[in-house]
Every structure is written in structure tokens, then in C-alpha cells.
Design a protein around this motif. Structure first.
Motif, PDB file in Angstrom:
ATOM      1  N   SER A 120      22.207  19.436 -98.598  1.00 10.97           N
ATOM      2  CA  SER A 120      22.115  20.820 -98.120  1.00 10.97           C
ATOM      3  C   SER A 120      23.306  21.272 -97.295  1.00 10.97           C
ATOM      4  O   SER A 120      23.693  22.444 -97.360  1.00 10.97           O
ATOM      5  CB  SER A 120      20.840  20.990 -97.270  1.00 10.97           C
ATOM      6  OG  SER A 120      19.700  20.802 -98.053  1.00 10.97           O
ATOM      7  N   SER A 172      18.651  30.878-104.084  1.00 12.26           N
ATOM      8  CA  SER A 172      19.630  30.971-103.002  1.00 12.26           C
ATOM      9  C   SER A 172      18.949  30.907-101.639  1.00 12.26           C
ATOM     10  O   SER A 172      19.437  30.244-100.711  1.00 12.26           O
ATOM     11  CB  SER A 172      20.429  32.272-103.114  1.00 12.26           C
ATOM     12  OG  SER A 172      21.156  32.318-104.324  1.00 12.26           O
ATOM     13  N   SER A 173      17.816  31.573-101.529  1.00 14.69           N
ATOM     14  CA  SER A 173      17.064  31.545-100.275  1.00 14.69           C
ATOM     15  C   SER A 173      16.550  30.149 -99.971  1.00 14.69           C
ATOM     16  O   SER A 173      16.519  29.722 -98.805  1.00 14.69           O
ATOM     17  CB  SER A 173      15.895  32.527-100.340  1.00 14.69           C
ATOM     18  OG  SER A 173      16.355  33.860-100.468  1.00 14.69           O
ATOM     19  N   ARG A 175      18.017  27.378-100.777  1.00 12.35           N
ATOM     20  CA  ARG A 175      19.140  26.597-100.266  1.00 12.35           C
ATOM     21  C   ARG A 175      19.357  26.890 -98.786  1.00 12.35           C
ATOM     22  O   ARG A 175      19.601  25.988 -97.983  1.00 12.35           O
ATOM     23  CB  ARG A 175      20.416  26.895-101.059  1.00 12.35           C
ATOM     24  CG  ARG A 175      20.433  26.381-102.483  1.00 12.35           C
ATOM     25  CD  ARG A 175      20.089  24.906-102.572  1.00 12.35           C
ATOM     26  NE  ARG A 175      20.960  24.061-101.769  1.00 12.35           N
ATOM     27  CZ  ARG A 175      22.032  23.430-102.219  1.00 12.35           C
ATOM     28  NH1 ARG A 175      22.379  23.555-103.483  1.00 12.35           N
ATOM     29  NH2 ARG A 175      22.760  22.676-101.421  1.00 12.35           N
ATOM     30  N   ASP A 176      19.275  28.177 -98.407  1.00 13.03           N
ATOM     31  CA  ASP A 176      19.442  28.540 -96.998  1.00 13.03           C
ATOM     32  C   ASP A 176      18.323  27.948 -96.147  1.00 13.03           C
ATOM     33  O   ASP A 176      18.553  27.474 -95.026  1.00 13.03           O
ATOM     34  CB  ASP A 176      19.469  30.062 -96.834  1.00 13.03           C
ATOM     35  CG  ASP A 176      20.789  30.671 -97.290  1.00 13.03           C
ATOM     36  OD1 ASP A 176      21.765  29.908 -97.424  1.00 13.03           O
ATOM     37  OD2 ASP A 176      20.838  31.888 -97.519  1.00 13.03           O
ATOM     38  N   ILE A 179      19.064  24.335 -95.583  1.00 12.74           N
ATOM     39  CA  ILE A 179      20.059  24.133 -94.526  1.00 12.74           C
ATOM     40  C   ILE A 179      19.399  24.222 -93.157  1.00 12.74           C
ATOM     41  O   ILE A 179      19.647  23.406 -92.263  1.00 12.74           O
ATOM     42  CB  ILE A 179      21.185  25.175 -94.651  1.00 12.74           C
ATOM     43  CG1 ILE A 179      21.996  24.918 -95.928  1.00 12.74           C
ATOM     44  CG2 ILE A 179      22.093  25.148 -93.428  1.00 12.74           C
ATOM     45  CD1 ILE A 179      22.976  26.029 -96.262  1.00 12.74           C
ATOM     46  N   TYR A 191       9.192  27.807 -93.405  1.00 17.22           N
ATOM     47  CA  TYR A 191       9.902  28.377 -94.545  1.00 17.22           C
ATOM     48  C   TYR A 191       9.072  28.289 -95.820  1.00 17.22           C
ATOM     49  O   TYR A 191       9.092  29.201 -96.657  1.00 17.22           O
ATOM     50  CB  TYR A 191      11.251  27.686 -94.723  1.00 17.22           C
ATOM     51  CG  TYR A 191      12.218  28.054 -93.624  1.00 17.22           C
ATOM     52  CD1 TYR A 191      12.785  29.326 -93.567  1.00 17.22           C
ATOM     53  CD2 TYR A 191      12.547  27.142 -92.634  1.00 17.22           C
ATOM     54  CE1 TYR A 191      13.650  29.676 -92.540  1.00 17.22           C
ATOM     55  CE2 TYR A 191      13.419  27.483 -91.604  1.00 17.22           C
ATOM     56  CZ  TYR A 191      13.964  28.752 -91.565  1.00 17.22           C
ATOM     57  OH  TYR A 191      14.814  29.098 -90.551  1.00 17.22           O
TER      58      TYR A 191
END
Length: 212
Positions: A120, A172-173, A175-176, A179, A191
């Protein structure tokens, strides 16, 4: 007359198979070191010892050295993550459960302190920005898009939804979120719950009322 075959269809030679095997072993050695001690512990010397090969062998397969090995390890880690998500999602009934499972798999994996953090945080910085992303990112986008497309066909997803665009945004979200979870593992459940709320908003009114 052409038989329709290509050079790529030809059986691999013993030498090619040995070369591929050695390359796989080096990548797996790198992943094992990362899993045990983190990405900073990966060195050519450590790879040589772990894989039981000569230093020259490492450079024969990875001319750019450590950075190239880590790029290959990053892609393989993505493939492993994707395979795990696919295997566990196969028995889930609804598109929403499948997408949420993919989210949980990504976020919980990212929260692990060594391999997850490599995938990540440190990995993307090492491999550099790539428009299409790695193997894991591409697979996530494609799979989520297929789940959403089927849901729209079945009437379980809003008719105005764009599965491909939503898949890009969702992956994409994730992946964020990964992180963030790598930085603070205790945030993972927050999340995952947030993804569930987003998916609830995408369902059709009829599907939501019936609890499908």
C-alpha cells in the motif's frame, strides 16, 4: 500454409523453464523477506542467501538489481491479494457482498505491518506511478466492474450507474483506505463500514426495500 500457431505457443525449453523457476524463486524470496522484516531488509546479499543463488544470477534475471526485484515482488503481491479475494468471493450471493468482501480483503491486507504496508505504501513509491496500476489494481477494477455490470443487468443497481467508472472510483478509494489502514490499522473497520454505506446508496430503491 499457416497452422494458426505462434511462437508463443511453442513448448518452453528446459532452459526457459529453469529460468522462469529461478525468477519465481527470487521474487518469492523477496516477498518472504518483506513479510518477515519489511522492505528495507531486502538486499542483494539477503536475496542471494535466501534463494541459494550466486549474486550474478540475481542480476542475470533482474539487471536493474534490487529495484527491479521489488517491482516484480510488488506485482506478485497484487496477484496473490487478487487471488485471495476471488477465491473467497466465489460463494457470496450478492454483488454488494462481493464488492464489500473485496474491500475487506484489500483493507485488512494493507493493515498488516510488513507485506501490507509494502503493497500500500512503500511499494507504489518504489515502482513509480503507472497509469494502469499493478496486477492487483487492474484485477480489482475489472472484477468490481463485472459485479456492478451484472447487478445493473439484474436490476439491483441504479439504472443510471456506470459500472466501469464506479469501479475506477471504488478501487482507487480502496487503495487510499489501504494506505490509511497501513498507517493506523485500528481504522480498517471504519473504512470497510464506509464502503458498505456507499454500496447501499448504489442499490435500486426496490432492491433496498426488499433487503436483497
Amino acid at each position: 500454409m499457416s497452422t494458426g500457431s505462434s511462437v508463443s505457443d511453442a513448448p518452453r525449453t528446459a532452459r526457459e523453464r529453469r529460468r522462469e523457476q529461478t525468477r519465481r524463486e527470487l521474487v518469492e524470496a523477496a516477498r518472504a523477506i518483506i513479510d518477515d522484516d519489511g522492505v528495507d531488509a531486502v538486499s542483494i546479499e539477503r536475496l542471494v542467501a535466501a534463494a541459494g543463488v550466486a549474486r550474478a544470477t540475481v542480476y542475470a534475471h533482474f539487471p536493474e538489481g534490487r529495484d527491479e526485484v521489488l517491482r516484480a515482488a510488488y506485482d506478485e503481491t497484487g496477484r496473490v491479494l487478487l487471488a485471495h479475494a476471488r477465491a473467497s468471493a466465489a460463494d457470496l450471493r450478492s454483488w454488494q457482498d462481493r464488492v464489500l468482501h473485496y474491500a475487506r480483503t484489500m483493507i485488512e491486507f494493507s493493515a498488516s505491518p510488513t507485506t501490507g504496508r509494502f503493497y500500500s505504501v512503500s511499494g507504489p513509491a518504489l515502482v513509480g506511478f503507472r497509469e494502469a496500476g499493478g496486477a492487483g489494481s487492474r484485477g480489482y477494477r475489472e472484477d468490481i466492474a463485472s459485479f456492478l455490470e451484472q447487478a445493473r443487468t439484474d436490476g439491483d443497481l441504479r439504472a443510471d450507474a456506470d459500472p466501469a467508472a464506479l469501479a475506477v472510483l471504488l478501487s482507487s478509494s480502496l487503495r487510499d483506505a489501504g494506505i490509511a489502514a497501513a498507517t493506523d490499522p485500528s481504522s480498517a473497520e471504519r473504512y470497510i463500514a464506509a464502503v458498505g454505506l456507499i454500496l447501499d446508496g448504489l442499490r435500486t430503491t426496490a432492491a433496498a426495500r426488499s433487503g436483497r
